[in-house]
Enzyme design. Structure first.
Site, mmCIF file in Angstrom:
data_model
loop_
_atom_site.group_PDB
_atom_site.id
_atom_site.type_symbol
_atom_site.label_atom_id
_atom_site.label_comp_id
_atom_site.label_asym_id
_atom_site.label_seq_id
_atom_site.Cartn_x
_atom_site.Cartn_y
_atom_site.Cartn_z
ATOM 1 C CB SER A 1 -0.940 -0.007 1.210
ATOM 2 O OG SER A 1 -0.214 -0.139 2.420
ATOM 3 N N GLY B 1 8.196 -0.092 0.768
ATOM 4 C CA GLY B 1 7.784 0.047 2.157
ATOM 5 C C GLY B 1 8.434 -1.009 3.030
ATOM 6 C CE LYS C 1 10.872 -4.820 1.363
ATOM 7 N NZ LYS C 1 9.519 -4.238 1.223
ATOM 8 N N GLY C 2 7.471 -8.367 3.438
ATOM 9 C CA GLY C 2 6.820 -9.549 2.900
ATOM 10 C C GLY C 2 5.393 -9.726 3.344
ATOM 11 N N GLY D 1 2.974 -8.350 2.135
ATOM 12 C CA GLY D 1 2.189 -8.422 0.907
ATOM 13 C C GLY D 1 2.496 -9.637 0.051
ATOM 14 C CD GLU E 1 8.452 -6.580 -1.343
ATOM 15 O OE1 GLU E 1 7.414 -5.903 -1.395
ATOM 16 O OE2 GLU E 1 8.837 -7.154 -0.301
ATOM 17 C CE LYS F 1 3.423 -0.251 9.020
ATOM 18 N NZ LYS F 1 3.347 -0.116 7.568
#
Length: 230
Positions: free
Chosen positions: A34, A86, A98-99, A101, A107, A125
């Protein structure tokens, strides 16, 4: 400001960073999620300055194309000056989880070849220790139970990611994801190397070996720029 407003704020800040630091005609690496979507939306206003983008997921490719931004395969690109994405968590060293999503492998591939990794995130975050957000591990399906046992032996709680219908979530690469709860990752670089060495792991959603170079962090007082030591 709401979380969505903070995401739009840092998305625009990232587009401004690119305009100021990346020469015209370059190709931009773009993440997934997002907050990355807010960057894509802001980048669309200056898309004529750049050749296009390298995408980290099917979803990002679709959003880039919806704005008329050309998408290149990474194999077509000799150099990538910047990657913007992000994070689910980021610590004081620039290491990230991360991950969330589901795009962690692509990525990580795109980030690995970029000269500069720009993380964009809202202030929630930023954490002192990684691990409150469940750590994603992309796994070859036949290895998920074996990987789960290894995770449990380290004190983590492995949970297979599923769709709203209860079926295993399948990544763009045809694999599954285990989300690991209950971790406190004091040494993210060592933990990343350890998990990545397990047979059946495609990659772990720790970005420590290749962390962020800088973070544009959205706060109530505006965008805070944090630069991490190399």
């Amino acid at each position: 400001m709401t979380q969505d407003e903070l995401k739009r704020l840092v998305g625009q800040a990232a587009a401004d960073y690119v305009i100021q630091n990346v020469p015209e005609g370059a190709v931009i690496g773009v993440g997934t999620g997002s907050t990355a979507n807010c960057f894509i939306d802001a980048l669309a206003a200056v898309k004529s300055r750049y050749r296009g983008a390298v995408s980290s997921s099917v979803a990002t490719t679709e959003r880039l194309k919806s704005h008329g931004i050309k998408v290149f395969d990474l194999n077509e690109i000799d150099a990538l000056q910047v990657y913007v994405d992000g994070a689910d968590e980021i610590d004081a060293s620039g290491a990230m989880i991360k991950g969330g999503g589901g795009a962690l492998t692509r990525e990580k591939i795109v980030a690995s070849v970029a000269d500069t990794f720009v993380c964009i995130a809202d202030g929630s975050k930023r954490v002192p220790v990684l691990g409150a957000f469940p750590l994603p591990i992309e796994v070859v399906p036949m290895a998920r139970t074996a990987i789960g046992r290894r995770v449990a032996a380290l004190g983590g709680v492995p949970v297979l990611r599923v769709t709203k219908d209860g079926a295993p979530y399948i990544t763009d690469n045809g694999n599954e994801i285990i989300d690991v709860k209950g971790l406190q990752i004091a040494e993210p670089r060592a933990f990343e190397a350890k998990v990545n060495a397990w047979p059946g792991v495609v990659t772990v959603g720790l970005f420590a070996e290749r962390g962020a170079n800088l973070c544009l962090l959205g706060t109530e007082n505006g965008v805070e720029t944090i630069i991490y030591p190399a």
